[in-house]
Enzyme design. Structure first.
Site, PDB file in Angstrom:
ATOM      1  N   GLN A  81      46.438  44.589  40.626  1.00  0.00           N
ATOM      2  CA  GLN A  81      45.900  44.043  39.379  1.00  0.00           C
ATOM      3  C   GLN A  81      45.943  45.032  38.219  1.00  0.00           C
ATOM      4  OE1 GLN A  81      42.345  42.313  41.681  1.00  0.00           O
ATOM      5  NE2 GLN A  81      42.552  40.901  39.962  1.00  0.00           N
ATOM      6  N   ARG A  86      35.349  51.932  43.072  1.00  0.00           N
ATOM      7  CA  ARG A  86      36.039  51.188  44.124  1.00  0.00           C
ATOM      8  C   ARG A  86      37.408  50.761  43.599  1.00  0.00           C
ATOM      9  NH1 ARG A  86      35.813  45.145  45.729  1.00  0.00           N
ATOM     10  NH2 ARG A  86      37.284  45.278  47.459  1.00  0.00           N
ATOM     11  N   HIS A 130      43.899  45.055  49.452  1.00  0.00           N
ATOM     12  CA  HIS A 130      43.431  44.045  48.503  1.00  0.00           C
ATOM     13  C   HIS A 130      44.628  43.135  48.189  1.00  0.00           C
ATOM     14  CE1 HIS A 130      40.143  43.234  45.281  1.00  0.00           C
ATOM     15  NE2 HIS A 130      41.052  42.282  45.113  1.00  0.00           N
ATOM     16  N   GLU A 156      37.975  40.482  50.884  1.00  0.00           N
ATOM     17  CA  GLU A 156      37.894  39.016  50.906  1.00  0.00           C
ATOM     18  C   GLU A 156      38.892  38.348  51.859  1.00  0.00           C
ATOM     19  OE1 GLU A 156      37.969  37.528  46.874  1.00  0.00           O
ATOM     20  OE2 GLU A 156      36.041  38.437  46.413  1.00  0.00           O
ATOM     21  N   ASN A 179      31.000  40.600  47.910  1.00  0.00           N
ATOM     22  CA  ASN A 179      31.487  40.201  46.587  1.00  0.00           C
ATOM     23  C   ASN A 179      30.847  38.858  46.280  1.00  0.00           C
ATOM     24  OD1 ASN A 179      33.205  42.375  47.011  1.00  0.00           O
ATOM     25  ND2 ASN A 179      35.103  41.183  46.899  1.00  0.00           N
ATOM     26  N   TYR A 211      30.405  35.706  43.332  1.00  0.00           N
ATOM     27  CA  TYR A 211      30.716  35.095  42.038  1.00  0.00           C
ATOM     28  C   TYR A 211      29.875  33.847  41.786  1.00  0.00           C
ATOM     29  CZ  TYR A 211      34.202  38.634  41.428  1.00  0.00           C
ATOM     30  OH  TYR A 211      34.798  39.855  41.273  1.00  0.00           O
ATOM     31  N   GLU A 261      31.563  43.563  44.499  1.00  0.00           N
ATOM     32  CA  GLU A 261      32.087  42.915  43.288  1.00  0.00           C
ATOM     33  C   GLU A 261      31.068  41.911  42.777  1.00  0.00           C
ATOM     34  OE1 GLU A 261      35.934  40.931  43.408  1.00  0.00           O
ATOM     35  OE2 GLU A 261      36.794  42.574  44.597  1.00  0.00           O
ATOM     36  N   TRP A 302      32.759  44.020  38.752  1.00  0.00           N
ATOM     37  CA  TRP A 302      34.162  43.639  38.599  1.00  0.00           C
ATOM     38  C   TRP A 302      34.340  43.157  37.172  1.00  0.00           C
ATOM     39  CZ3 TRP A 302      38.442  44.158  41.626  1.00  0.00           C
ATOM     40  CH2 TRP A 302      39.607  43.591  41.095  1.00  0.00           C
ATOM     41  N   GLU A 319      44.859  38.718  36.697  1.00  0.00           N
ATOM     42  CA  GLU A 319      43.936  37.881  37.464  1.00  0.00           C
ATOM     43  C   GLU A 319      44.716  36.873  38.328  1.00  0.00           C
ATOM     44  OE1 GLU A 319      40.848  38.028  38.389  1.00  0.00           O
ATOM     45  OE2 GLU A 319      40.882  36.051  39.294  1.00  0.00           O
ATOM     46  N   TRP A 320      45.563  37.405  39.225  1.00  0.00           N
ATOM     47  CA  TRP A 320      46.250  36.613  40.237  1.00  0.00           C
ATOM     48  C   TRP A 320      46.932  35.376  39.635  1.00  0.00           C
ATOM     49  CZ3 TRP A 320      46.713  40.198  43.591  1.00  0.00           C
ATOM     50  CH2 TRP A 320      45.682  41.069  43.856  1.00  0.00           C
TER      51      TRP A 320
HETATM   52  C1  GBH Z   1      37.724  38.328  43.576  1.00  0.00           C
HETATM   53  O1  GBH Z   1      38.017  37.076  44.114  1.00  0.00           O
HETATM   54  C2  GBH Z   1      38.843  39.265  43.868  1.00  0.00           C
HETATM   55  O2  GBH Z   1      38.484  40.202  44.860  1.00  0.00           O
HETATM   56  C3  GBH Z   1      39.374  39.976  42.654  1.00  0.00           C
HETATM   57  O3  GBH Z   1      40.618  40.507  42.945  1.00  0.00           O
HETATM   58  C4  GBH Z   1      39.409  39.019  41.488  1.00  0.00           C
HETATM   59  O4  GBH Z   1      40.046  39.552  40.371  1.00  0.00           O
HETATM   60  C5  GBH Z   1      37.989  38.670  41.149  1.00  0.00           C
HETATM   61  O5  GBH Z   1      37.319  38.172  42.262  1.00  0.00           O
HETATM   62  C6  GBH Z   1      37.858  37.642  40.021  1.00  0.00           C
HETATM   63  O6  GBH Z   1      38.452  36.447  40.398  1.00  0.00           O
HETATM   64  O7  GBH Z   1      33.864  27.275  43.072  1.00  0.00           O
HETATM   65  O8  GBH Z   1      35.062  27.189  40.985  1.00  0.00           O
HETATM   66  O9  GBH Z   1      32.902  28.229  41.094  1.00  0.00           O
HETATM   67  C7  GBH Z   1      37.015  36.081  43.913  1.00  0.00           C
HETATM   68  C8  GBH Z   1      37.304  34.817  44.687  1.00  0.00           C
HETATM   69  C9  GBH Z   1      36.168  33.418  43.111  1.00  0.00           C
HETATM   70  C10 GBH Z   1      36.581  32.637  45.336  1.00  0.00           C
HETATM   71  C11 GBH Z   1      35.179  32.316  42.899  1.00  0.00           C
HETATM   72  C12 GBH Z   1      35.599  31.512  45.103  1.00  0.00           C
HETATM   73  C13 GBH Z   1      34.576  30.058  43.462  1.00  0.00           C
HETATM   74  C14 GBH Z   1      34.870  29.436  42.115  1.00  0.00           C
HETATM   75  N1  GBH Z   1      36.294  33.786  44.496  1.00  0.00           N
HETATM   76  N2  GBH Z   1      35.503  31.175  43.695  1.00  0.00           N
HETATM   77  S1  GBH Z   1      34.103  27.932  41.805  1.00  0.00           S
END
Ligand code: GBH
Length: 454
Positions: free
Chosen positions: A21, A78, A122, A167, A288, A290, A362, A403, A410-411
């Site tokens: 990334q 990290r 990763h 992950e 991690n 989110y 993260e 993060w 971002e992939w």
């Molecule tokens: C991480 O993946 C990665 O480790 C990192 O490389 C990446 O840049 C970063 O997060 C940001 O994306 O159900 O629509 O609310 C996170 C992967 C993201 C998977 C959130 C589940 C749920 C989104 N996760 N997702 S939603």
């Protein structure tokens, strides 16, 4: 403003990044091809046909980035090793130029008073290993253990914290089940062996790292609550199945040495022998986090059932649903700090004494605000308060790694989603700290001088 975000003097503060990334320089230093180089070159895979060929050019600009981290005041960084820089084909002797790059980075970090906390993997699998079956083939576990041994031999003297895999759920789901990430396979439930092989590779790597003199070893696994779409029995059952798939399929084998019931049979190899390796005790467990997901029973008309924007095929026994009633990040992910506290308390309740100390490896958000990113400040403030509450409730969390340091690749979303505390102009590579960078610096400072209530 930030005095009540006091986590005490021993709490560790960091930022997280990953190799593909940010590094760029994909053909330099003897680096081999990775699955992400291949995937990005395929039309239609990545938004705007973006690639990691240059990314943040961190390979050349790491000294500037370490200076940004030093000024931020973090104590831990990290990052991830690119496996194809260390072993260009995924096997055999190490590429000296690859090791030398991380040597320079690690020394620059130590010089700046920052502890390196590398992740071994990763998502950037050496392409030749993928061609031989990748995570579907058990052989990759031996390869990963060899790779871990090479890294321990070179870096165990200077690296005080190690993370095996980032992950495994996302590789399984996005990479092999739905095909939204490299290697782009759409195997649905036939992707389950990918989970098993990553877990086994994790356990083998823990053992290889320790044998090579490394200590303080964990994983970075993504976890979030699954919320049933309603109180109906059907929705609750669907949510429970989904919860097993995205959370406990990955955490139970490591922390309990068992799969959630029904999953053993889907896994390849001598599963119970493997589980003994997979559950090799860890020094910490990295989470991690989110966003929570809402899941209901299949309705049969789910043209909206999606995870991370990826439409799911019909016929599945569950449906991820839109979670309404919450503000969203620019990626469309719900902002729900209470879910963060909830998943941490769930870990404590589910695993009890089997749970080692937790690090948040993260947490962060995508907002497109170039420099005046008050929305990121508000997000982080809410999530840090939820974290503090969980610690006060008795969850043993030892550190928080945001993060991410920089806006980066971002992939599948390419450069369209910005997660950085530091803005990156991808035309000029100019880095500009955002308001959230200054805010986070103040939080870290104040946290260290104020006594934790906990
Ligand atoms: C991480 O993946 C990665 O480790 C990192 O490389 C990446 O840049 C970063 O997060 C940001 O994306 O159900 O629509 O609310 C996170 C992967 C993201 C998977 C959130 C589940 C749920 C989104 N996760 N997702 S939603």
């Amino acid at each position: 403003m930030t005095a009540d975000l006091a986590f005490g003097p021993d709490f560790r503060w960091g930022v997280s990044t990953s190799a593909y990334q940010i590094e760029g320089a994909v053909t330099e230093g003897g680096r081999g091809l990775s699955t992400w180089d291949t995937f990005c070159a395929e039309p239609g895979r990545i938004l705007n046909r973006d690639t990691g060929v240059v990314a943040c050019d961190h390979y050349h600009r790491y000294a500037e980035d370490v200076a940004l981290m030093r000024d931020l005041g973090i104590d831990t960084y990290r990052f991830s090793f690119a496996w194809p820089r260390i072993q260009p084909t995924g096997k055999g002797p190490a590429e000296v130029a690859g090791l030398d790059f991380y040597d320079r980075l690690i020394d620059a970090l130590l010089e700046a008073g920052i502890q390196p906390a590398p992740t071994l993997y990763h998502w950037d699998t050496p392409q030749p290993l993928e061609d031989a079956g990748g995570w579907l083939d058990r052989d990759i576990c031996d390869r990963f253990a060899d790779y871990a041994g090479i890294l321990a031999a070179r870096f165990a003297d200077r690296v005080p914290m190690w993370i095996t895999i980032n992950e495994p759920m996302v590789i399984t789901l996005m990479g092999y089940s739905l095909g939204a990430h490299a290697p782009g396979k759409e195997l649905l439930f036939d992707a389950l062996p990918v989970a098993h092989h990553q877990l086994l590779a994790h356990g083998r790597a823990v053992q290889a790292l320790r044998a090579g003199g490394a200590a303080n070893i964990g994983i970075a696994s993504n976890h979030a609550p699954t919320w049933p779409a309603s109180d109906s029995v059907e929705d609750k059952e669907a949510a429970q199945l989904y919860d097993n798939l995205i959370n406990w399929l990955f955490a139970d084998p490591i922390l309990l040495g068992t799969y959630p019931s029904g999953f053993d049979a889907a896994m390849p190899g001598p599963v119970s022998d493997d589980l003994a390796v997979i559950s090799t005790p860890l020094d910490f467990f990295g989470i991690n986090h989110y966003a929570p997901v809402s899941v209901g029973a299949a309705t049969g008309q789910a043209d909206t059932a999606a995870t991370d924007g990826i439409l799911l095929p019909p016929g599945l026994p569950f449906e991820p649903r839109e979670l309404s009633g919450y503000p969203k990040t620019d990626f469309g992910w719900p902002i729900a700090p209470a879910a963060f506290g909830e998943i941490l308390r769930t870990f404590k309740d589910r695993y009890g004494d089997r749970l080692p100390p937790i690090y948040i490896t993260e947490n962060g958000c995508s907002f497109d605000d170039p420099v005046d990113d008050q929305r990121r400040i508000d997000y982080l403030d809410g999530y840090l308060r939820a974290l503090k509450q969980a610690i006060d409730d008795g969850v043993d969390v030892r550190g928080y790694f945001q993060w991410s340091l920089l806006d980066n690749f971002e992939w599948a979303a390419g450069y369209s989603q910005r997660f950085g505390l530091v803005h990156v102009d991808f035309d000029t590579q100019v880095r500009t700290p955002k308001a959230s960078y200054h805010w986070f610096r103040d939080v870290i400072r104040q946290s260290r001088i104020h006594q934790s209530r906990g």
